[in-house]
Design an enzyme around this catalytic site. Structure first.
Site, short mmCIF file in Angstrom:
data_model
loop_
_atom_site.label_atom_id
_atom_site.label_comp_id
_atom_site.label_asym_id
_atom_site.label_seq_id
_atom_site.Cartn_x
_atom_site.Cartn_y
_atom_site.Cartn_z
N GLN B 136 -39.92 -89.96 9.56
CA GLN B 136 -41.26 -89.40 9.70
C GLN B 136 -41.37 -88.05 9.00
OE1 GLN B 136 -42.08 -88.14 13.73
NE2 GLN B 136 -44.26 -88.60 13.53
N GLY B 137 -42.26 -87.97 8.01
CA GLY B 137 -42.46 -86.70 7.30
C GLY B 137 -43.74 -86.04 7.77
N TYR B 138 -43.67 -85.40 8.89
CA TYR B 138 -44.86 -84.75 9.48
C TYR B 138 -44.71 -83.24 9.47
CZ TYR B 138 -47.53 -88.70 11.44
OH TYR B 138 -48.31 -89.80 11.62
N SER B 139 -43.78 -82.73 10.33
CA SER B 139 -43.66 -81.28 10.53
C SER B 139 -43.22 -80.57 9.26
CB SER B 139 -42.63 -80.98 11.62
OG SER B 139 -43.06 -81.48 12.85
N GLU B 253 -45.94 -92.69 19.28
CA GLU B 253 -44.76 -91.86 19.50
C GLU B 253 -44.72 -91.37 20.95
OE1 GLU B 253 -44.57 -88.28 17.16
OE2 GLU B 253 -42.48 -87.91 17.68
N SER B 383 -45.66 -80.59 22.01
CA SER B 383 -44.93 -79.80 23.01
C SER B 383 -45.70 -79.79 24.33
CB SER B 383 -44.75 -78.37 22.51
OG SER B 383 -46.02 -77.73 22.46
#
Lengths: 354, 402
Positions: B136-139, B253, B383
């Protein structure tokens, strides 16, 4: 919110509407100011609506709608702090339904179901609940002993009394004296002394009859606490949305948003625990565990909610004019009833073998 | 979604159960009983044994690792009831699902919803067979909780994009074959400037550096893109639709993270472990009264959480939409998981603080690493603080601007 049957939804809506219109918090304020324990005319209405007989079998004049149904009504009445002997009297009726003989059931249940007779549990002997233990004793059909902080004792005509060798029925009258104990919630509590009072044993129940009755008391009390917690949460949220400081509505402050998100989370967990308790009573599955869960969660959440409710209202939360203080005071009385969290955690551990 | 329910009436469930039993008997070797699934492991892949490979191929070729996905893309095509039968029978046989990872948990369901036919035909079958690992390339370093602030840029060059930028916390990036990525295609608008792009991890210009964590493991990586060419066929949905698609994927997720508690269902009760380590008094009670109380408190809270998760499912079914209380499950489940880990190491004393080497049981060392790794659960996937924002704003209506 548990998924309800249609009859249950209708009953809940009816109770909600009645509580809001006929018995709002302001009605309780008037009862208190008049020095009364509860409004007898309102209790009569509740009797007519069949609420006192919700867990009483049909053959004895009840509707046998079950514990979830009773819990829904009790929750709605808890929201508006309706003063009534509904919880106490339902518990007395359930004790008789669980352990009474055919004759005892025929004699008492119809009167309890209609509301004309008020029953209550007289179990505890000290200032802290200790479980199903008692020193009160019975000799030749006469019961002697002192029961402390008996809820609804002034209004009650029938006591379900825990003695050292079992559970007994004692009618108010010969050998029974009632001495008021004014607690912070300003409801009906008293010390009841039995001096050779004529007593009839509930002899047809299981060996765990007293514990079974106490588990019902814990779960039904938790239902009342759920209504109270919901009300405190709702009114606090509404207050934060209208109170302005620093030219800002308080609910726009993230510090308060996160506290309310936390309280919402706790409240929903409490609702799950209470509904699981009521469901356990209706299905008979793992009732002792479910009772610990329901009452322990309710104690902890309502405790926090009632403190935060006052705090988040600020100074006005300290005034008698605002309702939130009533909930704080009633909360502590119910937390102490039938087991504080320490007692219940100990009980949970024992039930699970540690 | 096409399911076999249409051709397989419900009263044939028992026939299907027989089919599953026979399949498991023929294909699931005893030696794999109770073992884990490497694809799901946070520690990355271990070498696949012959038996493990055979099991993966057996399940994958039937599509039973993704039982309810459509058959035309390699899924099992099973009805929910049949999937439950499969689950039950696998539990009976102590068999585990060899197909997993982010492709199954997050990317697959999202592509089935938003991908075009060519993309589904290309990407879904290898996920069903467990052949391709996705990451996953998110953050990004400056786009964590404020994810929409991401700056990795995909420049339009006609038939392809050229991607430059840096992603971080790329779980399993060092082992992944492909990456589903949120990139910026327009700098003029924060949210509608984002697109959802699929990038080959072995394409020139992709560099992956593992990050060593407090647990000593490196399940996360930094991923750098330098002039990486990505064909336009790899754009999912339309340009600028990335934020919508990306958020949908996050719902999958979150469901999986809170559902991650499920692995604790079969864990030994804390009270039993505590009895073994601490011992009991003459009444059978744990000798440490304070710890006993806290374990009871935890167990009550955990049971309430499980009941709440069930309630969320029942409510969602009854009202035909996601129940409001689903939003509290991630916070509650992750916090309780951490609480359990803290109690566990406290119960074990110094043996619960072993890093490596002699003097510790394997289980004890695993608990320590799990305790440390578990600190991530209240940070990733939205979070605790972000979840609280969502609860306050969307459910409680506590808006920032009124």
């Amino acid at each position: 919110m548990a998924v309800l049957y249609e009859e249950q939804s209708m009953l809940r809506d009816m109770a909600r509407e009645w509580a809001v219109n006929e018995s709002p918090v302001n009605a309780w304020r008037k009862v208190r100011d008049a020095g009364l324990d509860f409004d007898a005319s309102k209790w009569a209405e509740m009797g007519q609506m069949g609420w006192a007989g919700i867990i009483v079998p049909e053959e004895f004049g009840g509707t046998d709608f079950g514990w979830m149904s009773l819990g829904l009504v009790v929750e709605e009445l808890g929201k508006t702090l309706t003063a009534s002997p509904l919880v106490a009297s339902s518990l007395a009726a359930s004790a008789i339904a669980l352990g009474g003989s055919q004759a005892q059931k025929e004699k008492y249940l119809p009167q309890l179901a209609s509301g004309e007779l008020i029953g209550t549990l007289a179990f505890d002997e000290g200032s802290r609940h200790r479980g199903a233990v008692a020193e009160a004793s019975v000799l030749g059909g006469k019961l002697s002993g002192t029961k402390s902080f008996v809820h609804e004792a002034n209004g009650a005509g029938l006591f379900v009394v825990l003695a050292s060798d079992g559970v007994y029925l004692v009618e108010k009258g010969e050998g029974v004296s009632v001495s008021d104990r004014e607690l912070v919630d300003r409801r009906d509590h008293a010390e009841v002394t039995f001096a050779s009072a004529p007593a009839e044993k509930l002899a047809d129940g299981s060996d765990n009859l007293a514990d079974e009755i106490l588990d019902r008391a814990r779960i039904l009390t938790a239902a009342e606490m759920l209504g109270m917690a919901q009300y405190v949460f709702d009114t606090t949220l509404a207050y934060l949305k209208q109170r302005v400081q620093f030219n800002q509505v308080l609910s726009t402050f993230q510090a308060l948003q996160h506290r309310m998100a936390g309280l919402y989370t706790d409240l929903e967990l409490m609702r799950t625990a209470v509904e699981a308790g009521l469901t356990a009573l209706d299905t008979g599955f793992k009732v002792p565990e479910a009772a610990c869960l329901a009452k322990a969660r309710s104690n902890d959440v309502l405790h926090l909610m009632s403190r935060e409710g006052v705090q988040l209202h600020g100074g006005v939360g300290m005034t008698d004019e605002y309702d939130v203080g009533f909930y704080l005071k009633r909360a502590r009385v119910l937390e102490a009833s039938w087991g504080g969290s320490g007692f219940l955690k100990d009980r949970h551990a024992k039930l699970n073998g540690y | 979604m096409a399911t076999a329910a249409e051709t397989r009436p419900e009263d044939d469930l028992e026939t299907f159960r027989g089919e599953v039993k026979a399949f498991l008997k023929a294909n699931f070797p005893d030696e794999l009983k109770g073992k884990g699934n490497a694809l799901r492991s946070v520690e990355g892949p271990t070498e696949e044994t012959e038996a493990e490979k055979a099991w993966r191929v057996a399940m994958g070729s039937r599509g039973w690792g993704t039982p309810t996905w459509p058959k035309q893309y390699g899924g099992g095509g099973l009805s929910k009831k049949q999937a439950r039968v499969l689950e039950q029978e696998m539990a009976v046989a102590a068999a585990w699902n060899p197909i997993g990872g982010m492709g199954v948990m997050m990317f697959g369901p999202t592509l089935l919803e938003y991908g075009n036919e060519t993309q589904k035909q290309e990407h879904i079958p290898p996920i069903c067979r467990g052949e391709i690992r996705w990451c996953q390339g998110y953050s990004e370093p400056n786009a964590g909780s404020d994810l929409a602030n991401l700056q990795t840029f995909a420049e339009d060059r006609g038939d392809h994009y050229v991607v430059n930028g840096q992603k971080t916390w790329t779980s399993g990036g060092q082992w992944a074959d492909k990456c589903f990525c949120l990139v910026r295609t327009d700098r003029s608008d924060k949210h509608t400037g984002i697109s959802f792009l699929l990038i080959d991890m072995d394409a020139p210009g992709v560099e992956v550096r593992p990050i060593q964590m407090i647990s000593g493991m490196s399940p996360f990586c930094e991923t750098f893109f330098t002039d990486v060419q990505v064909p336009k066929e790899n754009l999912v949905g339309k340009e600028g639709q990335g934020w919508t698609i990306g958020k949908r994927l996050l719902q999958h997720e979150r469901t999986n993270i809170s559902g991650g508690g499920a692995s604790m269902l079969n864990a030994q009760p804390l009270s039993k472990i505590a009895k073994d380590y601490l011992g009991t008094d003459e009444n059978g009670q744990l000798v440490d009264a304070d710890l006993r109380g806290r374990i009871a408190d935890y167990e009550i809270a955990w049971n309430t959480f499980l009941l709440t998760a069930r309630r969320a499912i029942e409510e969602s079914k009854a009202q035909g939409g996601v129940s409001e209380i689903s939003s509290i499950l991630k916070n509650v489940g992750s916090k309780l998981g951490q609480q359990r880990a803290e109690l566990l190491i406290e119960i074990m004393g110094f043996r619960g603080l072993g890093w490596e080497g002699e003097g510790f049981r394997q289980k004890e060392l695993e608990h320590v690493r799990g305790w440390l790794f578990g600190k991530a659960t209240t940070i990733y996937g939205g979070s605790t603080e972000i979840q609280n924002n969502i609860i306050a704003k969307r459910i409680l209506g506590m808006l920032d601007h009124q």
